[in-house]
Design an enzyme around this catalytic site. Structure first.
Site, PDB file in Angstrom:
ATOM      1  N   TYR A 124       0.844  -1.195   0.000  1.00  0.00           N
ATOM      2  CA  TYR A 124       0.000   0.000   0.000  1.00  0.00           C
ATOM      3  C   TYR A 124       0.878   1.243   0.000  1.00  0.00           C
ATOM      4  CZ  TYR A 124       0.934   0.501   5.060  1.00  0.00           C
ATOM      5  OH  TYR A 124       1.537   0.664   6.283  1.00  0.00           O
ATOM      6  N   CYS A 125       0.295   2.347  -0.467  1.00  0.00           N
ATOM      7  CA  CYS A 125       0.958   3.653  -0.413  1.00  0.00           C
ATOM      8  C   CYS A 125      -0.146   4.704  -0.283  1.00  0.00           C
ATOM      9  CB  CYS A 125       1.830   3.890  -1.650  1.00  0.00           C
ATOM     10  SG  CYS A 125       0.919   3.887  -3.209  1.00  0.00           S
ATOM     11  N   THR A 126       0.175   5.965  -0.483  1.00  0.00           N
ATOM     12  CA  THR A 126      -0.782   7.039  -0.224  1.00  0.00           C
ATOM     13  C   THR A 126      -1.979   6.996  -1.162  1.00  0.00           C
ATOM     14  OG1 THR A 126       1.030   8.448   0.514  1.00  0.00           O
ATOM     15  CG2 THR A 126      -1.063   9.528   0.039  1.00  0.00           C
ATOM     16  N   GLY A 156      -1.832   5.046  -4.355  1.00  0.00           N
ATOM     17  CA  GLY A 156      -1.785   3.886  -5.232  1.00  0.00           C
ATOM     18  C   GLY A 156      -0.722   3.920  -6.299  1.00  0.00           C
ATOM     19  N   ILE A 214      -4.145   4.519   0.549  1.00  0.00           N
ATOM     20  CA  ILE A 214      -4.682   4.794   1.884  1.00  0.00           C
ATOM     21  C   ILE A 214      -5.842   5.788   1.804  1.00  0.00           C
ATOM     22  CG2 ILE A 214      -4.091   5.591   4.214  1.00  0.00           C
ATOM     23  CD1 ILE A 214      -1.144   4.956   3.473  1.00  0.00           C
TER      24      ILE A 214
END
Length: 528
Positions: free
Chosen positions: A353-355, A357, A383
């Site tokens: 996951y990241c901020t 995508g 996220i």
């Protein structure tokens, strides 16, 4: 005429507006278009006639649109004849029955101008055509043809005021092969300037990555422009735009540029392509996977790794429970981190996951290319989208963002601490020493004592008089930069989080690897 237009085609109607945004509809002295006028039009212009009617109708409806009190992109209202219309069906019916004359006059104006420009026009792209004619994508096409018509709005409506409630920040990306990124750069620059948006837009042959802020009206028009542009039709949808409170004040300026990558992995897109990413999981699917992972009695022996592929200063103030958060300063260090820790990922199911995508798209592609993982999954929408559905889910703490807000809050948890005293604290501020761009976690009590720098070296130099031009190299003299390894090596599984270490004033200890360290580095210009 307007009544023949189905109300449920409102999105197509708004797309029509943008495709003819360079036409001036204020000239309304033309008579209603008669059969003789239509007969004078040649074959190509006749094809545009029905499109022109839709445009005139859509423009009239757009001038009646107002923002809902709790505005989101999908929540719109219209006000006309001192009545408030809650949906497109009702406003379309009202305009068709009560304002046919006005719409007809605008249609005549559009037709006149279309006829005048017929000699240079190659034809009109269909509103629902996902594969526009090639000439619409050439660098010779005037960028003004793809700018929204804002003549019916006042400058005050388009400009967001600092501290106002009408502002919004958009975060989005689109991976899509682009033949001429420089034309897109010129168009994006003109588009943002017309809408009074600030922020950062990165463009490359592999797509576009943007974070822009402005009034909610301006950001809505920006989304409409992106969705109606033939280059992105079929690649972008409204759900791809993440929104948060903010505005143009969140960015010092507008920066639009062409780069090799739309997010800096440090590897050419020709080597690691966005076209071979991990398996996308919706927020709901990802939530279930994390729940299953956390329910295991022995997570250290699990066949699953919950991987945060952001930078350490991001994961430090907010992360998923039980995650592995690499202690890296830049996303471009991620490939080296993977190479150095391959055994960590061997035969594992990886949940990335990241901020927003975008980093997972190529980060997962790189991890897959190593051929050591059993499966690689990624959180679709990042996220941002997860927290929209699960604000009290498994993500705890704040969400770091790459603008002057530094972080967004979705829950009340504080997972980080003051770098000086160890008290719970998660509000970043820039180091107080001029020209140092490090981020500092210093609570109000410590700041009151003067502890406002990122490290002892900065605290000491900040109290000295300016040293002149030589200070331009001060940034790399920070103690916290020199002592941080470029690529850390992790154990097979991260150890449980220890208690907060005892800290001395002015000297911070290294924090646990799974949530980063105390010393922070200012982020790269744009990521999501």
């Amino acid at each position: 005429m307007p009544s023949s237009t189905p109300p449920d085609r409102g999105d197509d109607l708004e797309a029509c507006v943008l495709r003819f945004s360079d036409l001036d509809l204020k000239d309304t002295h033309f008579t209603n278009p008669s059969s003789s006028l239509k007969a004078e039009l040649d074959v190509n212009t006749k094809k545009k006639y029905s499109f022109a009617k839709k445009k005139a109708f859509a423009l009239f409806v757009k001038t009646k649109e107002v923002l809902a009190p709790s505005y989101k992109c999908k929540e719109r209202r219209w006000k006309c004849c001192q009545q408030l219309f809650p949906d497109q069906t009702s406003i379309h019916r009202h305009v068709a029955t009560q304002h046919a004359d006005e719409v007809y006059r605008q249609t005549a104006s559009v037709l006149k101008q279309l006829a005048a420009t017929l000699g240079t026009s190659k034809g009109l792209p269909s509103a629902g055509n996902g594969n526009p004619p090639k000439e619409d994508l050439t660098p010779n096409h005037d960028v003004s043809a793809w700018l929204p018509d804002v003549s019916c709005f006042s400058p005050d409506e388009l400009i967001s005021r600092q501290g106002g409630e009408e502002g919004e920040v958009l975060l989005y990306y689109c991976y899509r092969d682009l033949e001429d990124p420089h034309w897109i750069c010129a168009w994006q620059t003109a588009l943002c300037q017309r809408l009074h948006l600030t922020g950062k837009v990165r463009i490359a042959t592999e797509g576009v990555n943007g974070t822009v802020g402005g009034s909610r009206l301006a950001t809505r028009l920006y989304v409409e422009a992106m969705l109606s542009c033939p280059l992105f039709k079929g690649y972008l949808c409204e759900d791809d735009f993440k929104t948060s409170k903010g505005g143009a004040c969140c960015f010092p300026e507008l920066r639009v540029g062409v780069f090799e990558e739309i997010v800096p992995l440090g590897i050419s897109p020709s080597e690691i392509s966005y076209k071979k990413p991990g398996i996308h999981l919706s927020p709901g699917e990802f939530h279930k996977e994390v729940e299953k992972f956390l329910s295991q009695a022995n997570q250290e022996q699990s066949d699953t790794i919950l991987l945060d592929c952001r930078n350490f200063y991001e994961s430090k103030i907010g992360h998923f429970q039980g995650c592995l958060a690499p202690d890296i300063r830049k996303f471009s260090y991620f490939p080296s981190y993977v190479d150095k820790n391959l055994e960590l990922f061997r035969d594992k199911r990886v949940l990335m996951y990241c901020t927003g995508g975008i980093r997972c798209e190529r980060g997962s592609a790189y991890l897959k290319a190593k051929g050591v993982c059993r499966e690689v999954f990624q959180l679709k929408g990042g996220i941002h989208k997860y927290l929209e559905e699960f604000p009290d889910g498994f993500y705890r703490g704040k969400l770091f963002v790459f603008d002057e807000r530094f972080a967004l809050s979705y829950n009340s948890d504080t997972v980080s601490e003051c770098s000086y005293c160890g008290a719970p604290w998660d509000h970043y501020q820039l180091c107080s020493t001029p020209q140092c761009r490090q981020l500092v976690l210093s609570c109000p009590a410590c700041r009151g004592q003067g502890f406002t720098a990122c490290c002892v070296t900065c605290q000491d130099k900040g109290s000295r008089p300016a040293a002149g031009p030589a200070r331009s190299g001060f940034r790399e003299e920070c103690e916290c930069t020199a002592r941080r390894p470029r690529v850390p090596s992790d154990l097979p599984r991260p150890a449980p989080l220890p208690e907060s270490p005892e800290a001395r004033p002015g000297v911070a200890e290294d924090g646990p690897r799974s949530c980063g360290r105390h010393y922070q580095h200012f982020p790269e210009p744009l990521q999501s």
